[in-house]
Design a protein around this motif. Structure first.
Motif, PDB file in Angstrom:
ATOM      1  N   THR A   1      83.387  71.340  -3.805  1.00  0.00           N
ATOM      2  CA  THR A   1      83.507  70.753  -2.629  1.00  0.00           C
ATOM      3  C   THR A   1      84.646  69.765  -2.626  1.00  0.00           C
ATOM      4  O   THR A   1      85.478  69.185  -1.548  1.00  0.00           O
ATOM      5  N   GLY A   2      85.200  69.138  -3.710  1.00  0.00           N
ATOM      6  CA  GLY A   2      86.003  68.261  -3.719  1.00  0.00           C
ATOM      7  C   GLY A   2      85.746  66.953  -3.151  1.00  0.00           C
ATOM      8  O   GLY A   2      86.780  66.222  -2.592  1.00  0.00           O
ATOM      9  N   SER A   3      84.323  66.526  -3.182  1.00  0.00           N
ATOM     10  CA  SER A   3      83.956  65.100  -2.330  1.00  0.00           C
ATOM     11  C   SER A   3      83.978  64.202  -3.475  1.00  0.00           C
ATOM     12  O   SER A   3      83.547  62.919  -2.844  1.00  0.00           O
ATOM     13  N   GLY A   4      84.184  64.220  -4.448  1.00  0.00           N
ATOM     14  CA  GLY A   4      84.305  62.869  -5.394  1.00  0.00           C
ATOM     15  C   GLY A   4      83.207  62.416  -5.713  1.00  0.00           C
ATOM     16  O   GLY A   4      82.179  63.140  -6.285  1.00  0.00           O
TER      17      GLY A   4
ATOM     18  N   ALA B   1      75.606  68.490 -12.505  1.00  0.00           N
ATOM     19  CA  ALA B   1      75.331  69.111 -11.155  1.00  0.00           C
ATOM     20  C   ALA B   1      76.414  68.633 -10.590  1.00  0.00           C
ATOM     21  O   ALA B   1      77.001  69.076  -9.517  1.00  0.00           O
ATOM     22  N   GLY B   2      76.792  66.994 -11.001  1.00  0.00           N
ATOM     23  CA  GLY B   2      77.824  66.467  -9.825  1.00  0.00           C
ATOM     24  C   GLY B   2      79.207  66.977 -10.108  1.00  0.00           C
ATOM     25  O   GLY B   2      79.919  67.227  -9.086  1.00  0.00           O
ATOM     26  N   HIS B   3      79.451  67.409 -11.284  1.00  0.00           N
ATOM     27  CA  HIS B   3      80.715  68.008 -11.573  1.00  0.00           C
ATOM     28  C   HIS B   3      80.851  69.284 -10.780  1.00  0.00           C
ATOM     29  O   HIS B   3      81.951  69.676 -10.209  1.00  0.00           O
ATOM     30  N   LEU B   4      79.755  70.301 -10.715  1.00  0.00           N
ATOM     31  CA  LEU B   4      79.882  71.242 -10.373  1.00  0.00           C
ATOM     32  C   LEU B   4      80.013  71.184  -8.736  1.00  0.00           C
ATOM     33  O   LEU B   4      80.874  72.079  -8.156  1.00  0.00           O
TER      34      LEU B   4
END
Length: 108
Positions: free
Chosen positions: A70-73, A62-65
């Protein structure tokens, strides 16, 4: 070397996003365990452990998606870890319902 020193060493050697998943997943699991309507503290603890494990494994995906959209790192991994820690059991059940055939005995 104490167990706390060993845990600190392991967290320090882990990639940044894995450390974020562990910490935020534990936070989400704690929120879930404290807010459950269960009377038994052992069941609350078990739900918390399952939530934390879900955060580590499902939170990474989920974090990768979220990061890709969003590009929020690292913040994407923190958010995903917390959400999976808090709702990891529901997420696992939803995946099982989606992937396993309906009515199967393993798809409760």
């Amino acid at each position: 070397m104490s167990i706390l020193d060993e845990i600190s060493r392991l967290l320090g050697a882990a990639p940044e996003h894995v450390s974020a998943l562990i910490l935020s997943g534990a936070g989400g699991a704690l929120v879930r365990a404290l807010s459950l309507p269960e009377e038994s503290w052992t069941r609350r603890a078990l739900h918390g452990v399952v939530g934390a494990v879900s955060a580590i494994f499902l939170g990474g995906v989920a974090g990768h998606l979220i990061d890709a959209m969003t590009g929020s790192g690292i913040y994407a991994y923190l958010a995903a870890g917390f959400l999976m820690g808090e709702g990891g059991i529901a997420a696992v059940h939803a995946l099982r319902r989606r992937l396993l055939p309906p009515g199967g005995k393993d798809n409760a």
